[in-house]
Design an enzyme around this catalytic site. Structure first.
Site: not given
Ligand code: URA
Length: 430
Positions: A81, A160, A167, A182, A186
């Site tokens: 990621h 999320d 947010r 967050s 995932k």
């Molecule tokens: N990428 C994400 O998936 N979440 C965040 O809060 C910031 C960047």
């Protein structure tokens, strides 16, 4: 349990239990807890922070709010990621490399976000390629080729999606435990045992300083450890775009060139570093982790994996063999150096914004994008330039051309002195 008590607890600097966080997250997803209470709680978290344990409990509650992918039938599942950058086509190179190394990449990727690009948008530059596979096809392809890559399913960590949107409009995005949970929710829901994180730092990244990047990396590695996954992070520079190309088709071309054993030095270095980290996490020796990734770039096996993966997801494999088939916008504008000297800086954020105005990224949700436009840097930081020499080339279809030229002009700074070299790899955690 009452939500106002939980808001008060966090407001006063208290520490939540796993049950409290599950109650809050699940209640929000189920529609029982309204936006205004969660917004108040998010702001309390913003000011009071969270401990490593709380952040992990929050992450798990978010991950478990939807489907948890079961990849247990696949060997050596690995995921990568990036926290997002400009010109960051690393996954297009790294995923086939990892598959060629005998690991399994069964991965979900995103689309572009703000000025940063997304792997799915880039891959859609390949005619016919689809980010949609049935669950069965996703697993079978991963078993056969070692690589399947699809768009994020709606039911992967739905908490999320909801929290991120809230947010975004309550000034609580740039909060470390919220970013870490967050991203990691995932990744945990997506099922891989080993996860390598590329935490970008600099003007083109969400984390602007090395100190913040380091803290985010530590928080995410900690979540991985506490939830039984093998997580490592590499901190890398995103002050300046990665490679020469920014733009969907242009980035696919640069990724293919890198898989052909060529490509820009910084992209190649990053892919080798991330592949090494993945192999170390999988128990390989330092020497093997160093040499094997180089071998799969040299012997063509990683390129062959890309071709098999593209074909298996409906893409036309002739484009991988003959990249001249790709359509790139034919209209071009060049940015010329206004003075002689050395390229001192190329600001990633401005280059990312230039791609947006050309139509290569989205300004509104779901908008169609132009894959053929982009920016090619003709110089990198430290290169000598003569006044009047081209520094960058813009490929455009008229839309946003003047604004893009202006942004790229502003992005590039030429100084009389050669700048000190800044390394691409800034640190490691895990
Ligand atoms: N990428 C994400 O998936 N979440 C965040 O809060 C910031 C960047």
């Amino acid at each position: 349990m009452r939500v106002p008590d939980l808001i008060q607890k966090k407001r006063d600097g208290g520490q939540h239990t796993a049950e409290e966080l599950r109650f809050l997250v699940q209640g929000y997803v189920d529609g029982q807890v309204p936006d205004y209470q969660v917004a108040a709680w998010l702001m309390a978290v913003f000011f009071k922070g969270m401990t490593a344990e709380e952040t992990t409990h929050l992450t798990l509650a978010m991950a478990e709010s939807g489907d948890m992918l079961d990849l247990s039938s696949l060997p050596h599942t690995v995921d990568k990621h990036s926290t997002g950058g400009v010109g960051d086509k690393t996954s297009l190179v790294l995923a086939p490399m990892l598959a060629a190394l005998g690991l399994t990449v069964a991965k979900m990727s995103g689309r572009g976000l703000a000025h940063t690009g997304g792997t799915i948008d880039k891959l859609e530059s390949i005619p016919g390629w689809s980010p949609v596979l049935s669950d069965e096809a996703f697993l079978n392809q991963a078993k056969e080729i070692g690589l399947s890559l699809v768009g994020q399913s709606k039911n992967l960590a739905p908490a999320d999606g909801l929290l991120y949107a809230l947010r975004d409009v309550t000034a609580t995005v740039d909060c470390l435990p919220l970013i870490a949970s967050s991203i990691m929710s995932k990744k945990l829901a997506a099922g891989a045992k080993t996860i390598v994180l590329d935490v970008k730092v600099g003007s083109g990244a969400f984390m602007k300083t090395l100190e913040d990047g380091q803290k985010l990396a530590e928080a995410m590695v900690n979540i991985g450890k506490l939830s039984g996954r093998n997580v490592r992070a590499v901190l890398t520079d995103m002050e300046t775009p990665l490679g020469f190309m920014t733009g969907n088709t242009l980035e696919v071309l640069e990724a293919i060139s890198t898989l052909q054993g060529q490509g820009p030095e910084d992209l190649r270095e990053l892919c080798l570093a991330l592949a090494k980290e993945t192999l170390l996490a999988e128990g390989y020796s330092e020497a093997e982790a160093e040499s094997r990734p180089r071998a799969v770039l040299q012997d063509g096996s990683a390129l062959a994996k890309l071709k098999a993966f593209v074909a298996s997801q409906g893409g036309d494999p002739r484009y991988i063999d003959d990249p001249s088939l790709f359509y790139v916008a034919e209209d071009k504008a060049e940015i010329l150096a206004e003075q002689s000297g050395f390229v001192a800086h190329i600001e990633a954020l401005k280059v990312g914004q230039a791609l947006l105005v050309l139509g290569g990224g989205r300004e509104t949700k779901g908008e169609a994008i132009d894959h053929s436009v982009g920016i090619e840097l003709l110089k990198k930081i430290g290169d000598a330039v003569q006044a009047g020499e081209p520094i960058a080339r813009i490929y455009h279809n008229q839309k946003g051309k003047d604004a893009a030229v202006q942004l790229v002009k502003e992005a590039v700074r030429v100084d009389s002195e050669k700048p000190a070299e800044v390394g691409l790899i800034l640190g490691r955690v895990g």
